[in-house]
Design an enzyme around this catalytic site. Structure first.
Site, PDB file in Angstrom:
ATOM      1  N   GLU A  45      10.944 -29.383  29.822  1.00 13.27           N
ATOM      2  CA  GLU A  45      11.629 -28.862  28.639  1.00 13.27           C
ATOM      3  C   GLU A  45      10.742 -27.782  28.059  1.00 13.27           C
ATOM      4  OE1 GLU A  45      12.463 -32.218  26.088  1.00 13.27           O
ATOM      5  OE2 GLU A  45      13.238 -33.319  27.822  1.00 13.27           O
ATOM      6  N   ASP A  56      10.038 -30.988  13.937  1.00 13.22           N
ATOM      7  CA  ASP A  56       8.765 -31.165  14.626  1.00 13.22           C
ATOM      8  C   ASP A  56       7.623 -31.478  13.675  1.00 13.22           C
ATOM      9  OD1 ASP A  56       9.270 -30.637  17.494  1.00 13.22           O
ATOM     10  OD2 ASP A  56      10.096 -28.775  16.685  1.00 13.22           O
TER      11      ASP A  56
END
Lengths: 255, 393
Positions: A45, A56
Site C-alpha cells: 500500500e 493518521d
C-alpha cells in the site's frame, strides 16, 4: 484477473505493508517496493501524502510532511511508478486522502492507476455514498478495487453494504484509532473479530492498525486473511541503509 | 429555503460528510438526532432560558450615531461582543452542550483559534460539569495567552497542536484525531460552520439567533425588518452565517462577507479563501479552500487568529458561488485601523476579527437613509497586545 483477487485465492496469512511515497527520500518509492517484494511482502500500500491526514497518527503524518516538503506530488508519484510492473509483481494499492485525487481529477487518477499497474485504492475519507454515485463506474472501468474500512463500531447492516460495494478486500481496523496505536487484543477485540469472521462476507478481510510484531501478526491472521503493517514499517526505514532496514524488518515476520 | 441544506447534507455543490469510517458512527448519530433534539420544546425552552439568563441575550442592536454621520447611512451594530465570554461563540456552545447531554456524552472536545470558542466551550463545560479538552495551535497559544489562562481556570485541559502551521487548521486536525480515538463517550463541539454534515447546519441553526433578533429589533427601530446591507467577517464563517441566516431568502438584503486578506491577497500571507481558493475537501466537507495544484492545504495568514483558516463553511461556498453573498477582503492594517476608529467613534474596542467587517464600511458607498447592520462578533480585550504593538500605545 485483478492481482488482488488472485492473491487472496492463492494465499493465506497475507502480509501487506504500507509506506509513504517519497519517504525517506523522494527517489525511494520504487526501491522500497522492490526491496519489500524481495523480502517476502505479499501486497503493498503506497501512501500518497496529504497535508492534513486526520486518520493518521504522528509517525505517518511526519513521513507525509517530509515527503511533501521534499516535493512529492501525485503527478510525480505516477511518473515514479511508470516502470513499476517491470520489477514488481505483487498487488499494489494507493492509499491517501480524497482532496489530492479530486484536484488530480477522478477519471485521470483511475486512468493513471491502470496505466502504471496499480490494482486498487484506499481513500479513507471518501464516503460510501459519494463512491457509489461518482467514483464506482470509473474504478470498475479501470479494474481497480476500492477498499473500505470498518471499525468495531460499524453496524452490521453497513458492513454488508460495504461488502457489496467492495471488490478486493475489507480493511478491518482493530480499534477505532488513528494509525500507530498498539494492538491490544482483549476480549472485546476478539469478540469483534469473531463477529466479523462469522458474517461470512464475500470479500476477504485484512486487519490493520496496531500490528507491529510476529505475535500480533499471527493473532490477526487467526481471524482474517492477513494483516497490514504501516507505522512500524515507516519507523523502521527512517534512517540507515534502506535495503538492509527493509530486509531486517521483514525477517521479523517472515522468520 | 433555497440556500439551506438538502436531505443529502449538501448546499448546491458543497457540503457532505467526507470522513473516515472511524468517525462515521458519531457523525451519523448526530445526523439522525440533531433536528429531533433541537426542535423539541423542552430543548428550546432550556436553550432560550440559558441564552437569556446566562448569556445575556438579546444582544442590543445599536444605532451607532457617529459611524452613521461619518458614512451617511444608518449604521447598526449587532452587539455580540456583549455576550457572556465576549463573542458570538457561546450561542453555539450552549446549544451543543445541551445536545451532547441529550446524546449521553460525558466528555467534550473542541478546537480553538483565537481562543474565543475554546473559552465558550470551557465555560459551558464548567456550567454543566462535563470534562473538557481544548486543542489549540502552539502559535495561537502564544498570541492569545489570556484566553489560555481563562480556559485553564474554567477547568479545561488545553492541548497544544504542534503540527503544520500550528494554528486553527492543525487544532481542528488534532480534535478530529481525538474524536477518532474516543468514539463512544465524546462529543466534538466544532466552533464554526465547517466540518462534516450536520455540523455546518447545526452550528448555523444555533447562531441564527443573531439574525432572528436583528429582524425584530430592526422592525422596532426602523419600521422594517429588511436592512439594505448586512456585513460580517468570515473565517470559517459562524458569526456571518448567524447574521445572514434569516436574511438569506430576502433577496433584496445584500449580504457582505469580509475575509482576511492578511498582508494582501497576493502577498502569500493571506486567508482570503474565496479569492485564493478552489473547490475541494477539508475537515469533512466539500467547500472552497486554499490549496496547491496538488491538493495540499496552504497555510493561511491573518493578524486575527479567528480568521486564520484556509477554508470557509460549505454554505458560504454556496452563497459565494450562487452570487447570493458578496465576498470581499480586508488587510491586517485596514482592520487594525478600523478597530481604532470604532474605539474612538463609538467607545467600543472590537475584536480584530469584527474590525474586518467594520473596515469594509470605508469601501462602500451609501445612499442617505440606507440601513446597514454590521455584526460586531466579539470584543477586543483579547487583542490588546496586538493593538498596543501596532499603534505604539
Amino acid at each position: 484477473m485483478n492481482r488482488i483477487k488472485q492473491l487472496f485465492q492463492e494465499k493465506k496469512n497475507i502480509l501487506s505493508i504500507y509506506y509513504t511515497a517519497g519517504y525517506p527520500n523522494t527517489g525511494d518509492t520504487i526501491k522500497i517496493a522492490e526491496a519489500l517484494e524481495k523480502s517476502g511482502a505479499d501486497m503493498l500500500e503506497i501512501g500518497f501524502p496529504y497535508s492534513d491526514p486526520v486518520a493518521d497518527g504522528p509517525v505517518i503524518q511526519a513521513s507525509s510532511k517530509q515527503s511533501l516538503d521534499q516535493g512529492m506530488t501525485l503527478k510525480l508519484l505516477f511518473e515514479q511508478l511508470k516502470d513499476l510492473r517491470k520489477t514488481v509483481t505483487i498487488p499494489v494499492l494507493l492509499m491517501g486522502y480524497v482532496n489530492p485525487v479530486l484536484q488530480f481529477g477522478v477519471e485521470k487518477f483511475c486512468e493513471a492507476c491502470a496505466e502504471v499497474g496499480v490494482d486498487g485504492c484506499i481513500v479513507p475519507d471518501l464516503p460510501m455514498v459519494e463512491y457509489e454515485e461518482f467514483y464506482k463506474d470509473c474504478f470498475e472501468k479501470h479494474n481497480l478495487s476500492n477498499v473500505f474500512l470498518i471499525t468495531p463500531q460499524t453496524a452490521e447492516e453497513r458492513i454488508h453494504k460495504i461488502d457489496g460495494l467492495t471488490n478486493g478486500f475489507i480493511y478491518l481496523l482493530s480499534s477505532s484509532a488513528t494509525t500507530g496505536k498498539n494492538l491490544e487484543v482483549g476480549n472485546t477485540t476478539e469478540a469483534y473479530f469473531s463477529r466479523i469472521k462469522n458474517l461470512n462476507l464475500k470479500n476477504p478481510t485484512m486487519i490493520g492498525f496496531g500490528i507491529s510484531d510476529k505475535q500480533t501478526f499471527d493473532k490477526a491472521c487467526s481471524y482474517a486473511n492477513g494483516a497490514i503493517i504501516g507505522t512500524a514499517f515507516v519507523k523502521a526505514i527512517a534512517d540507515g541503509n534502506l535495503e538492509e532496514s527493509v530486509s531486517t524488518f521483514m525477517k521479523k515476520f517472515k522468520g | 429555503m433555497k440556500y439551506k441544506v438538502n436531505e443529502k447534507g449538501y448546499y448546491g455543490d458543497f457540503g457532505g460528510a467526507y470522513i473516515p469510517e472511524m468517525l462515521y458512527p458519531n457523525v451519523e448519530e448526530l445526523r439522525q438526532n440533531y433536528l429531533k433534539i433541537i426542535d423539541d420544546a423542552d430543548f428550546q425552552k432550556e436553550f432560550h432560558q440559558l441564552l437569556k439568563d446566562y448569556v445575556g441575550r438579546p444582544s442590543p442592536l445599536y444605532l451607532a450615531k457617529r459611524y452613521s454621520e461619518k458614512y451617511g447611512a444608518n449604521i447598526f451594530l449587532k452587539r455580540e461582543d456583549l455576550n457572556h465570554t465576549g463573542a458570538h461563540k457561546i450561542n453555539n456552545t450552549i446549544g451543543q452542550i445541551l445536545l451532547a447531554e441529550k446524546l449521553g456524552k460525558k466528555r467534550i472536545i473542541a478546537e480553538t483559534g483565537a481562543g474565543q470558542h475554546g473559552v465558550a466551550t470551557a465555560t459551558v463545560c464548567a456550567l454543566r460539569n462535563l470534562e473538557c479538552v481544548i486543542y489549540m495551535g502552539e502559535v495561537d497559544i502564544e498570541r492569545q495567552a489570556p484566553n489560555v489562562a481563562r480556559m485553564k481556570m474554567l477547568g479545561a485541559k488545553v492541548v497544544p497542536a504542534s503540527s503544520g502551521s500550528k494554528t486553527l487548521k492543525d487544532a481542528t486536525n488534532e480534535a478530529m484525531r481525538d474524536w477518532i480515538n474516543n468514539p463512544v463517550d465524546t462529543h466534538y463541539i466544532i466552533g464554526s460552520v465547517v466540518g462534516p454534515h450536520p455540523y455546518p447546519d447545526m452550528v448555523a441553526i444555533f447562531q441564527s439567533i443573531i439574525s432572528e433578533e436583528t429582524k425584530k429589533q430592526l422592525l422596532e427601530q426602523t419600521g422594517s425588518d429588511q436592512p439594505d446591507y448586512v456585513l460580517a467577517c468570515v473565517g470559517g464563517g459562524s458569526n456571518a452565517m448567524g447574521m445572514f441566516y434569516h436574511f438569506m431568502d430576502d433577496e433584496n438584503v445584500k449580504l457582505i462577507a469580509v475575509e482576511a486578506a492578511g498582508k494582501g491577497v497576493s502577498s502569500g500571507f493571506s486567508a482570503a479563501t474565496t479569492y485564493l481558493g478552489k473547490e475541494g475537501v477539508l475537515h469533512g466537507s466539500r467547500s472552497i479552500l486554499m490549496q496547491t495544484p496538488d491538493g495540499q492545504v496552504v497555510e493561511p495568514h491573518s493578524v486575527s487568529a479567528g480568521l486564520d483558516y484556509p477554508g470557509i463553511g460549505p454554505q458560504h461556498a454556496h452563497l459565494f458561488k450562487t452570487g447570493r453573498g458578496q465576498y470581499v477582503s480586508i488587510t491586517d492594517e485596514e482592520s487594525l485601523e478600523a478597530g481604532l476608529l470604532c474605539t474612538q467613534l463609538e467607545g467600543i474596542i472590537p475584536a480584530i476579527e469584527s474590525a474586518h467587517a467594520l473596515a469594509y464600511l470605508e469601501k462602500m458607498e451609501f445612499k442617505a437613509g440606507e440601513n446597514v447592520v454590521v455584526c460586531l462578533s466579539g470584543r477586543g480585550d483579547k487583542d490588546l497586545d496586538t493593538y498596543i504593538k501596532y499603534f505604539n500605545l
